[in-house]
Design a protein around this motif. Structure first.
Motif, PDB file in Angstrom:
ATOM      1  N   ALA A 123      28.909   6.183  -4.019  1.00 32.52           N
ATOM      2  CA  ALA A 123      28.043   6.273  -5.450  1.00 32.52           C
ATOM      3  C   ALA A 123      27.557   4.853  -5.535  1.00 32.52           C
ATOM      4  N   LEU A 124      28.278   3.726  -5.449  1.00 33.80           N
ATOM      5  CA  LEU A 124      27.616   2.312  -5.818  1.00 33.80           C
ATOM      6  C   LEU A 124      26.494   1.872  -4.486  1.00 33.80           C
ATOM      7  N   MET A 125      26.954   2.413  -3.508  1.00 29.90           N
ATOM      8  CA  MET A 125      25.748   2.082  -2.465  1.00 29.90           C
ATOM      9  C   MET A 125      24.568   2.948  -2.786  1.00 29.90           C
ATOM     10  N   ARG A 126      24.624   4.195  -3.100  1.00 25.95           N
ATOM     11  CA  ARG A 126      23.492   4.971  -3.784  1.00 25.95           C
ATOM     12  C   ARG A 126      22.794   4.098  -4.929  1.00 25.95           C
ATOM     13  N   SER A 127      23.541   3.657  -5.531  1.00 29.77           N
ATOM     14  CA  SER A 127      22.919   2.985  -6.803  1.00 29.77           C
ATOM     15  C   SER A 127      22.239   1.741  -6.606  1.00 29.77           C
ATOM     16  N   LEU A 128      22.931   0.927  -5.754  1.00 28.52           N
ATOM     17  CA  LEU A 128      22.287  -0.324  -5.072  1.00 28.52           C
ATOM     18  C   LEU A 128      20.942  -0.102  -4.400  1.00 28.52           C
ATOM     19  N   LYS A 129      20.876   1.063  -3.734  1.00 24.71           N
ATOM     20  CA  LYS A 129      19.626   1.606  -2.763  1.00 24.71           C
ATOM     21  C   LYS A 129      18.498   2.146  -4.098  1.00 24.71           C
ATOM     22  N   ARG A 130      18.987   2.775  -5.256  1.00 26.03           N
ATOM     23  CA  ARG A 130      17.843   3.359  -6.085  1.00 26.03           C
ATOM     24  C   ARG A 130      17.474   2.058  -6.928  1.00 26.03           C
ATOM     25  N   THR A 131      18.215   1.065  -6.996  1.00 24.30           N
ATOM     26  CA  THR A 131      17.946  -0.173  -7.882  1.00 24.30           C
ATOM     27  C   THR A 131      16.800  -1.109  -7.008  1.00 24.30           C
ATOM     28  N   ILE A 132      17.150  -1.037  -5.725  1.00 17.68           N
ATOM     29  CA  ILE A 132      16.236  -2.009  -4.800  1.00 17.68           C
ATOM     30  C   ILE A 132      14.885  -1.020  -4.459  1.00 17.68           C
ATOM     31  N   ASP A 133      15.192   0.380  -4.305  1.00 22.16           N
ATOM     32  CA  ASP A 133      14.068   1.074  -3.700  1.00 22.16           C
ATOM     33  C   ASP A 133      13.751   2.426  -4.564  1.00 22.16           C
ATOM     34  N   PRO A 134      13.507   1.940  -5.997  1.00 21.26           N
ATOM     35  CA  PRO A 134      13.620   3.238  -6.901  1.00 21.26           C
ATOM     36  C   PRO A 134      12.750   4.489  -6.256  1.00 21.26           C
ATOM     37  N   ALA A 135      11.625   4.215  -5.645  1.00 23.54           N
ATOM     38  CA  ALA A 135      10.816   5.299  -5.004  1.00 23.54           C
ATOM     39  C   ALA A 135      11.390   5.992  -3.836  1.00 23.54           C
ATOM     40  N   GLY A 136      12.592   5.278  -3.243  1.00 21.82           N
ATOM     41  CA  GLY A 136      12.971   6.044  -1.921  1.00 21.82           C
ATOM     42  C   GLY A 136      12.048   5.938  -0.795  1.00 21.82           C
ATOM     43  N   ILE A 137      11.425   4.917  -0.725  1.00 18.01           N
ATOM     44  CA  ILE A 137      10.508   5.004   0.481  1.00 18.01           C
ATOM     45  C   ILE A 137      11.151   4.226   1.763  1.00 18.01           C
ATOM     46  N   MET A 138      11.970   3.609   1.506  1.00 15.38           N
ATOM     47  CA  MET A 138      12.418   2.544   2.707  1.00 15.38           C
ATOM     48  C   MET A 138      13.312   3.546   3.666  1.00 15.38           C
ATOM     49  N   ASN A 139      12.837   3.959   4.845  1.00 18.43           N
ATOM     50  CA  ASN A 139      13.716   4.788   6.005  1.00 18.43           C
ATOM     51  C   ASN A 139      14.281   5.739   5.205  1.00 18.43           C
ATOM     52  N   PRO A 140      13.758   6.744   4.602  1.00 19.74           N
ATOM     53  CA  PRO A 140      14.283   7.835   3.799  1.00 19.74           C
ATOM     54  C   PRO A 140      15.068   8.746   4.979  1.00 19.74           C
ATOM     55  N   GLY A 141      16.292   9.268   4.494  1.00 22.84           N
ATOM     56  CA  GLY A 141      17.027  10.269   5.361  1.00 22.84           C
ATOM     57  C   GLY A 141      18.020   9.363   6.055  1.00 22.84           C
ATOM     58  N   LYS A 142      18.064   8.140   6.177  1.00 20.45           N
ATOM     59  CA  LYS A 142      19.080   7.296   6.929  1.00 20.45           C
ATOM     60  C   LYS A 142      20.174   6.772   5.936  1.00 20.45           C
ATOM     61  N   VAL A 143      21.241   6.740   6.239  1.00 20.99           N
ATOM     62  CA  VAL A 143      22.567   6.539   5.550  1.00 20.99           C
ATOM     63  C   VAL A 143      22.927   7.338   4.564  1.00 20.99           C
ATOM     64  N   ILE A 156       0.749  -1.378   0.038  1.00 21.25           N
ATOM     65  CA  ILE A 156       0.010  -0.011   0.160  1.00 21.25           C
ATOM     66  C   ILE A 156       0.731   1.426  -0.066  1.00 21.25           C
ATOM     67  N   CYS A 157       1.941   1.395   0.878  1.00 18.22           N
ATOM     68  CA  CYS A 157       2.872   2.417   1.070  1.00 18.22           C
ATOM     69  C   CYS A 157       3.361   2.581  -0.465  1.00 18.22           C
ATOM     70  N   ALA A 158       3.947   1.582  -1.206  1.00 15.78           N
ATOM     71  CA  ALA A 158       4.666   1.666  -2.520  1.00 15.78           C
ATOM     72  C   ALA A 158       3.646   2.380  -3.507  1.00 15.78           C
ATOM     73  N   ARG A 159       2.414   2.023  -3.328  1.00 10.25           N
ATOM     74  CA  ARG A 159       1.487   2.626  -4.288  1.00 10.25           C
ATOM     75  C   ARG A 159       1.184   4.123  -4.171  1.00 10.25           C
ATOM     76  N   TRP A 160       1.466   4.531  -2.804  1.00  5.95           N
ATOM     77  CA  TRP A 160       1.352   5.908  -2.309  1.00  5.95           C
ATOM     78  C   TRP A 160       2.477   6.703  -2.529  1.00  5.95           C
ATOM     79  N   LYS A 161       3.654   5.867  -2.476  1.00  6.21           N
ATOM     80  CA  LYS A 161       4.839   6.573  -2.192  1.00  6.21           C
ATOM     81  C   LYS A 161       4.934   7.085  -0.871  1.00  6.21           C
ATOM     82  N   ILE A 162       4.509   6.412   0.036  1.00  4.39           N
ATOM     83  CA  ILE A 162       4.643   6.623   1.553  1.00  4.39           C
ATOM     84  C   ILE A 162       5.761   6.078   2.241  1.00  4.39           C
ATOM     85  N   PRO A 163       6.757   6.859   2.762  1.00  8.47           N
ATOM     86  CA  PRO A 163       7.842   6.340   3.452  1.00  8.47           C
ATOM     87  C   PRO A 163       7.531   5.199   4.544  1.00  8.47           C
ATOM     88  N   VAL A 164       8.298   4.323   4.588  1.00  4.40           N
ATOM     89  CA  VAL A 164       8.202   3.083   5.485  1.00  4.40           C
ATOM     90  C   VAL A 164       9.486   2.876   6.622  1.00  4.40           C
TER      91      VAL A 164
END
Length: 471
Positions: A448-468, A72-80
């Motif tokens: 930069a590689l870490m960021r790339s992995l994050k964007r690939t797995i979590d393209p909408a950036g909803i997983m615990n944003p603002g951390k790491v 549900i959060c993914a559809r609405w792009k809500i942080p988790v």
């Protein structure tokens, strides 16, 4: 970003999310909480003063519930924001952009124990103390002990370690497999129960230490150990900080498999004496613990005693009975709360670094000199057997001069650790507090590689944003 800077201005709930919250409420009923007290409880950890609450909290009881909520959060792009016991120290569980906090503490079932294979599988909300109580009658235990009674899902997410790491390693080496809900709501199982595998990428190690930024860990398979035949603990006082730390460095370099070697400087000893009625001399101390057969424990203890005496240490004060050992380690684990009482009008920010053991004496000693030169109250404690130490900075946020001095000493401590080949955090994690030090430690290309992995797995950036990472 400074250690003392807030991670983000407090979030104001977005009206656009009203539909999403209504959908979550319909799906989960009373398990979804939006009252202020519950939201505020889930908006800070033990080490962050600012409360940054989520818009809602889900009290989850199954992987299926977590997967449905994340979908549900993914559809609405809500942080988790995954939440365990709330004991993290670097702002991991704050919600600077609002969203849904998924509280996994209700997922508290030990699913399986295999004594012959020395492993078990637990839901993410099982705490380390709960697991060890469950295992005790089977002659087994799980050794990773960060002090707080944290959940095993949270300990996996932050790559926790603690007092036993010098002998048993960290969560990284003790997690065999995971069940993870990905940012789109799909569920994967990583790893397995075999003690080694050469099959594909090591996804288990990717998620251990990811701090909730790649997915929600809902089940953990762990390595277990037999309870040792003999266990003995002792304290030893030293005249100087340098002598105490040097003793442990020499013990490790001698190959003695000490189970715990914990340091307290004289400031922390004084605080712990008052808080826990220890009655120790107010000098730098090492707390030792030895595990093994009766003969091996005696041999380890004799070697440690000889090294301590060679460095000017006093006689060992022994705690061999289980209740005496428990009292001793309870006092060590309550060092943070003991430190709080040193200056009740201030708050305490706990931070850590880790260095190669050969550099430990100088890095700890220089940090102590910096603290004293800047007229700060800041006890030092540490898991010195593996090069990890913590500083408990006292500060008043309404005193800009003191804040600046704390910040300067903290930054110098990290720079010194990195220059020695160490890390800006041995076990607290990056969270929101140490994001800026990632590039200093790993370099721009690696981050930069870490960021790339994050964007690939979590393209909408909803997983615990603002951390790491901030973005």
């Amino acid at each position: 970003m400074s250690l003392l800077s807030p991670p983000q201005a407090p979030h104001q709930p977005l009206a656009a999310w009203a539909g999403a919250l209504a959908e979550l409420a319909e799906a989960f009923g009373p398990s979804l909480r939006t009252d202020v007290s519950t939201r505020e409880q889930h908006g800070r950890g033990e080490g962050y003063a600012q409360v940054l609450p989520p818009d809602a909290v889900l009290l989850a009881v199954s992987t299926e519930q977590v997967a449905r909520a994340v979908s549900i959060c993914a559809r609405w792009k809500i942080p988790v924001i995954p939440y365990g016991a709330g004991t993290s120290l670097e702002g991991h569980i704050t919600a600077p952009f609002g969203g849904l906090s998924i509280d996994l503490s209700g997922m508290d079932t030990v699913l399986r124990v295999s004594p012959d294979d020395l492993d078990c599988t637990v839901q993410a909300g099982v705490t380390r103390e709960q697991l060890n109580a469950h295992l005790r009658d089977q002659g087994l235990f799980f050794p990773i002990d960060p002090g707080a009674n944290a959940t095993l899902g949270g300990m996996s997410s932050t790559r926790a370690s603690g007092t036993n790491a010098v002998r048993y390693g960290t969560m990284m080496s003790n997690v065999l497999a995971l069940t993870v809900v990905l940012p789109d709501g799909s569920v994967i199982h990583t790893g397995g129960r075999a003690r080694k595998s050469a099959a594909g990428y090591d996804l288990t190690r990717l998620f251990v230490g990811s701090e909730g930024t790649l997915g929600v860990i809902t089940e953990v398979t762990l390595r277990l150990y037999g309870i040792p035949e003999a266990m003995s603990a002792a304290t030893c006082a030293f005249e100087t900080l340098e002598a105490a730390v040097a003793t442990v460095v020499q013990l490790v370099q001698s190959g003695v498999p000490v189970a715990r070697a914990e340091f307290m400087d004289e400031v922390q000893v004084a605080a712990s004496n008052r808080h826990s009625n220890l009655g120790l001399p107010e000098k730098p101390h090492i707390f030792f613990e030895f595990h093994g057969s009766t003969a091996s424990v005696a041999e380890q203890a004799a070697t440690a005693s000889e090294l301590a005496q060679a460095n000017g240490g006093g006689a060992f004060a022994w705690a061999t009975l289980p209740e005496d050992r428990a009292r001793l380690w309870k006092a060590r684990h309550q060092a943070y709360f003991a430190a709080l009482a040193l200056r009740p009008a201030s708050e305490v920010l706990s931070t850590d670094v880790c260095v190669p053991v050969s550099a430990l004496v100088e890095v700890v000693a220089q940090t102590r000199r910096d603290i004293d030169a800047n007229r700060l109250i800041a006890p030092i404690v540490g898991h010195v057997g593996d090069g990890n130490f913590h500083v408990l900075f006292h500060l008043r946020r309404d005193d800009p001069d003191e804040m600046a001095r704390v910040d300067a000493v903290h930054e110098a401590m990290i720079a010194r650790a990195l220059a020695a080949g160490g890390t800006c955090t041995g076990e607290h994690g990056i969270g929101a507090g140490k994001r800026d030090h990632l590039v200093d430690e790993h370099g721009a290309a690696a981050v930069a590689l870490m960021r790339s992995l994050k964007r690939t797995i979590d393209p909408a950036g909803i997983m615990n944003p603002g951390k790491v990472f901030l973005d």
